[in-house]
Scaffold this motif. Structure first.
Motif, PDB file in Angstrom:
ATOM      1  N   MET A   1     -36.085 -28.487  17.832  1.00 36.19           N
ATOM      2  CA  MET A   1     -36.370 -27.228  17.606  1.00 36.19           C
ATOM      3  C   MET A   1     -35.674 -26.484  16.578  1.00 36.19           C
ATOM      4  O   MET A   1     -34.418 -26.254  16.806  1.00 36.19           O
ATOM      5  N   ALA A   2     -36.131 -26.093  15.374  1.00 39.68           N
ATOM      6  CA  ALA A   2     -35.305 -25.438  14.475  1.00 39.68           C
ATOM      7  C   ALA A   2     -35.490 -23.934  14.459  1.00 39.68           C
ATOM      8  O   ALA A   2     -36.427 -23.284  14.949  1.00 39.68           O
ATOM      9  N   MET A   3     -34.147 -23.455  14.679  1.00 39.87           N
ATOM     10  CA  MET A   3     -34.131 -21.736  14.894  1.00 39.87           C
ATOM     11  C   MET A   3     -34.443 -21.113  13.788  1.00 39.87           C
ATOM     12  O   MET A   3     -34.156 -21.318  12.512  1.00 39.87           O
ATOM     13  N   THR A   4     -35.314 -20.203  13.971  1.00 37.36           N
ATOM     14  CA  THR A   4     -35.899 -19.208  12.853  1.00 37.36           C
ATOM     15  C   THR A   4     -34.788 -18.042  12.596  1.00 37.36           C
ATOM     16  O   THR A   4     -34.069 -17.842  13.676  1.00 37.36           O
ATOM     17  N   THR A   5     -34.622 -17.499  11.367  1.00 37.43           N
ATOM     18  CA  THR A   5     -33.716 -16.364  11.452  1.00 37.43           C
ATOM     19  C   THR A   5     -34.011 -15.267  12.374  1.00 37.43           C
ATOM     20  O   THR A   5     -33.122 -14.734  12.978  1.00 37.43           O
ATOM     21  N   GLU A   6     -35.166 -15.003  12.582  1.00 37.12           N
ATOM     22  CA  GLU A   6     -35.693 -13.921  13.686  1.00 37.12           C
ATOM     23  C   GLU A   6     -34.967 -14.181  14.940  1.00 37.12           C
ATOM     24  O   GLU A   6     -34.522 -13.390  15.622  1.00 37.12           O
ATOM     25  N   ARG A   7     -35.170 -15.533  15.399  1.00 40.58           N
ATOM     26  CA  ARG A   7     -34.686 -15.945  16.593  1.00 40.58           C
ATOM     27  C   ARG A   7     -33.098 -15.884  16.651  1.00 40.58           C
ATOM     28  O   ARG A   7     -32.582 -15.366  17.599  1.00 40.58           O
ATOM     29  N   THR A   8     -32.630 -16.436  15.880  1.00 48.24           N
ATOM     30  CA  THR A   8     -30.961 -16.545  15.639  1.00 48.24           C
ATOM     31  C   THR A   8     -30.659 -14.857  15.700  1.00 48.24           C
ATOM     32  O   THR A   8     -29.780 -14.714  16.397  1.00 48.24           O
ATOM     33  N   CYS A   9     -31.242 -13.980  14.946  1.00 45.36           N
ATOM     34  CA  CYS A   9     -30.937 -12.376  14.991  1.00 45.36           C
ATOM     35  C   CYS A   9     -30.985 -12.057  16.388  1.00 45.36           C
ATOM     36  O   CYS A   9     -30.233 -11.271  16.647  1.00 45.36           O
ATOM     37  N   ALA A  10     -32.032 -12.425  17.053  1.00 45.96           N
ATOM     38  CA  ALA A  10     -32.510 -11.822  18.506  1.00 45.96           C
ATOM     39  C   ALA A  10     -31.212 -12.373  19.191  1.00 45.96           C
ATOM     40  O   ALA A  10     -30.706 -11.710  20.196  1.00 45.96           O
ATOM     41  N   LEU A  11     -30.813 -13.359  19.301  1.00 45.94           N
ATOM     42  CA  LEU A  11     -29.612 -14.092  20.008  1.00 45.94           C
ATOM     43  C   LEU A  11     -28.206 -13.356  19.513  1.00 45.94           C
ATOM     44  O   LEU A  11     -27.674 -13.013  20.652  1.00 45.94           O
ATOM     45  N   GLU A  12     -28.035 -13.281  18.402  1.00 48.63           N
ATOM     46  CA  GLU A  12     -26.880 -12.374  17.934  1.00 48.63           C
ATOM     47  C   GLU A  12     -26.874 -11.153  18.451  1.00 48.63           C
ATOM     48  O   GLU A  12     -25.841 -10.413  18.920  1.00 48.63           O
ATOM     49  N   GLU A  13     -28.121 -10.281  18.441  1.00 50.89           N
ATOM     50  CA  GLU A  13     -28.145  -9.144  18.750  1.00 50.89           C
ATOM     51  C   GLU A  13     -27.636  -9.032  20.319  1.00 50.89           C
ATOM     52  O   GLU A  13     -27.447  -7.813  20.885  1.00 50.89           O
ATOM     53  N   ALA A  14     -28.093 -10.012  21.079  1.00 48.89           N
ATOM     54  CA  ALA A  14     -27.865 -10.031  22.504  1.00 48.89           C
ATOM     55  C   ALA A  14     -26.620 -10.207  22.729  1.00 48.89           C
ATOM     56  O   ALA A  14     -25.814 -10.630  24.051  1.00 48.89           O
ATOM     57  N   GLY A  15     -25.648 -10.517  21.944  1.00 48.78           N
ATOM     58  CA  GLY A  15     -24.059 -10.751  22.252  1.00 48.78           C
ATOM     59  C   GLY A  15     -23.880 -12.259  22.273  1.00 48.78           C
ATOM     60  O   GLY A  15     -22.947 -12.670  22.571  1.00 48.78           O
ATOM     61  N   ILE A  16     -24.741 -13.368  21.669  1.00 50.81           N
ATOM     62  CA  ILE A  16     -24.755 -14.656  21.695  1.00 50.81           C
ATOM     63  C   ILE A  16     -24.320 -15.235  20.459  1.00 50.81           C
ATOM     64  O   ILE A  16     -24.986 -15.007  19.685  1.00 50.81           O
ATOM     65  N   ASP A  17     -23.005 -15.859  20.358  1.00 49.32           N
ATOM     66  CA  ASP A  17     -22.794 -16.458  19.069  1.00 49.32           C
ATOM     67  C   ASP A  17     -23.325 -17.735  18.807  1.00 49.32           C
ATOM     68  O   ASP A  17     -22.706 -18.605  19.423  1.00 49.32           O
ATOM     69  N   TYR A  18     -24.455 -17.553  18.352  1.00 50.82           N
ATOM     70  CA  TYR A  18     -25.253 -18.948  18.026  1.00 50.82           C
ATOM     71  C   TYR A  18     -24.489 -19.867  17.353  1.00 50.82           C
ATOM     72  O   TYR A  18     -24.529 -21.192  17.383  1.00 50.82           O
ATOM     73  N   ALA A  19     -23.817 -19.433  16.201  1.00 52.02           N
ATOM     74  CA  ALA A  19     -23.171 -20.212  15.441  1.00 52.02           C
ATOM     75  C   ALA A  19     -21.996 -20.934  16.218  1.00 52.02           C
ATOM     76  O   ALA A  19     -21.978 -22.362  15.917  1.00 52.02           O
ATOM     77  N   ASP A  20     -21.290 -20.336  17.028  1.00 49.84           N
ATOM     78  CA  ASP A  20     -20.318 -21.081  17.749  1.00 49.84           C
ATOM     79  C   ASP A  20     -20.984 -21.945  19.000  1.00 49.84           C
ATOM     80  O   ASP A  20     -20.537 -22.946  19.043  1.00 49.84           O
ATOM     81  N   ALA A  21     -22.048 -21.652  19.384  1.00 45.97           N
ATOM     82  CA  ALA A  21     -22.766 -22.478  20.387  1.00 45.97           C
ATOM     83  C   ALA A  21     -23.407 -23.652  19.647  1.00 45.97           C
ATOM     84  O   ALA A  21     -22.996 -24.990  20.221  1.00 45.97           O
ATOM     85  N   LEU A  22     -23.833 -23.563  18.421  1.00 47.15           N
ATOM     86  CA  LEU A  22     -24.144 -24.894  17.801  1.00 47.15           C
ATOM     87  C   LEU A  22     -22.926 -25.692  17.656  1.00 47.15           C
ATOM     88  O   LEU A  22     -23.058 -27.073  17.541  1.00 47.15           O
ATOM     89  N   GLU A  23     -21.892 -25.136  17.031  1.00 48.70           N
ATOM     90  CA  GLU A  23     -20.685 -25.990  17.005  1.00 48.70           C
ATOM     91  C   GLU A  23     -20.005 -26.506  18.247  1.00 48.70           C
ATOM     92  O   GLU A  23     -19.973 -27.910  18.169  1.00 48.70           O
ATOM     93  N   ARG A  24     -20.328 -25.676  19.286  1.00 47.62           N
ATOM     94  CA  ARG A  24     -19.816 -26.376  20.672  1.00 47.62           C
ATOM     95  C   ARG A  24     -20.803 -27.497  21.110  1.00 47.62           C
ATOM     96  O   ARG A  24     -20.435 -28.629  21.962  1.00 47.62           O
ATOM     97  N   PHE A  25     -22.089 -27.544  20.807  1.00 43.29           N
ATOM     98  CA  PHE A  25     -23.021 -28.443  21.286  1.00 43.29           C
ATOM     99  C   PHE A  25     -23.330 -29.390  19.947  1.00 43.29           C
ATOM    100  O   PHE A  25     -24.345 -30.074  20.152  1.00 43.29           O
ATOM    101  N   GLY A  26     -22.372 -29.541  19.175  1.00 48.02           N
ATOM    102  CA  GLY A  26     -22.567 -30.657  18.076  1.00 48.02           C
ATOM    103  C   GLY A  26     -23.788 -30.458  17.191  1.00 48.02           C
ATOM    104  O   GLY A  26     -24.401 -31.438  16.813  1.00 48.02           O
ATOM    105  N   GLY A  27     -24.189 -29.239  17.005  1.00 45.71           N
ATOM    106  CA  GLY A  27     -25.431 -29.013  16.149  1.00 45.71           C
ATOM    107  C   GLY A  27     -26.768 -29.336  17.011  1.00 45.71           C
ATOM    108  O   GLY A  27     -27.750 -29.070  16.295  1.00 45.71           O
ATOM    109  N   ASN A  28     -26.763 -29.823  18.110  1.00 45.07           N
ATOM    110  CA  ASN A  28     -27.958 -30.101  18.807  1.00 45.07           C
ATOM    111  C   ASN A  28     -28.494 -28.826  19.485  1.00 45.07           C
ATOM    112  O   ASN A  28     -28.273 -28.223  20.678  1.00 45.07           O
ATOM    113  N   GLU A  29     -29.390 -28.311  18.569  1.00 48.17           N
ATOM    114  CA  GLU A  29     -30.100 -27.054  19.151  1.00 48.17           C
ATOM    115  C   GLU A  29     -31.037 -27.234  20.430  1.00 48.17           C
ATOM    116  O   GLU A  29     -31.181 -26.482  21.300  1.00 48.17           O
ATOM    117  N   ALA A  30     -31.583 -28.430  20.605  1.00 46.64           N
ATOM    118  CA  ALA A  30     -32.602 -28.530  21.702  1.00 46.64           C
ATOM    119  C   ALA A  30     -31.604 -28.521  22.857  1.00 46.64           C
ATOM    120  O   ALA A  30     -32.051 -28.029  23.994  1.00 46.64           O
TER     121      ALA A  30
END
Length: 121
Positions: free
Chosen positions: A1-30
């Motif tokens: 599942m590739a994250m779109t910019t729109e989805r990433t922005c929605a996560l970040e606006e909700a206080g979710i650090d998606y870049a950190d999450a991806l690093e924490r999960f080894g880039g595994n978005e799914a």
């Protein structure tokens, strides 16, 4: 599942650090998406509210600590930061100071739940 910019922005606006999450999960978005959406069933926020309503400082601390851990592991940065403050106040035995964080915790919890819908799709 590739994250779109729109989805990433929605996560970040909700206080979710998606870049950190991806690093924490080894880039595994799914994997991140699969685990993050399970937060909707996590009992710690409701249990924290219940403990604060019951004036149970010890239980409120335990639930705030657990919520902080879940939020930190899933990179829910805003929720994590506020849960950390509540946890510190409750650890010190200050129920009123811990209770003062509840409106922000509720707003951040609800923002996370709303944003996680974009991961489920």
């Amino acid at each position: 599942m590739a994250m779109t910019t729109e989805r990433t922005c929605a996560l970040e606006e909700a206080g979710i650090d998606y870049a950190d999450a991806l690093e924490r999960f080894g880039g595994n978005e799914a994997l991140y998406a699969r685990l993050a959406v399970k937060y909707a069933n996590d009992p710690h926020f409701a249990a924290l509210e219940e403990a604060l309503t019951a004036d149970d400082t010890e239980r409120a601390f335990s639930e705030a600590h657990a919520l902080k851990g879940v939020a930190g592991n899933l990179s829910f940065a805003a929720l994590y930061n506020t849960a950390t403050k509540a946890c510190e106040d409750l650890r010190a035995g200050d129920l009123e100071a811990g209770r003062a964080h509840l409106p922000a915790l509720r707003a951040e919890h609800e923002a996370v739940l709303g944003a996680l819908g974009s991961l489920a799709n």
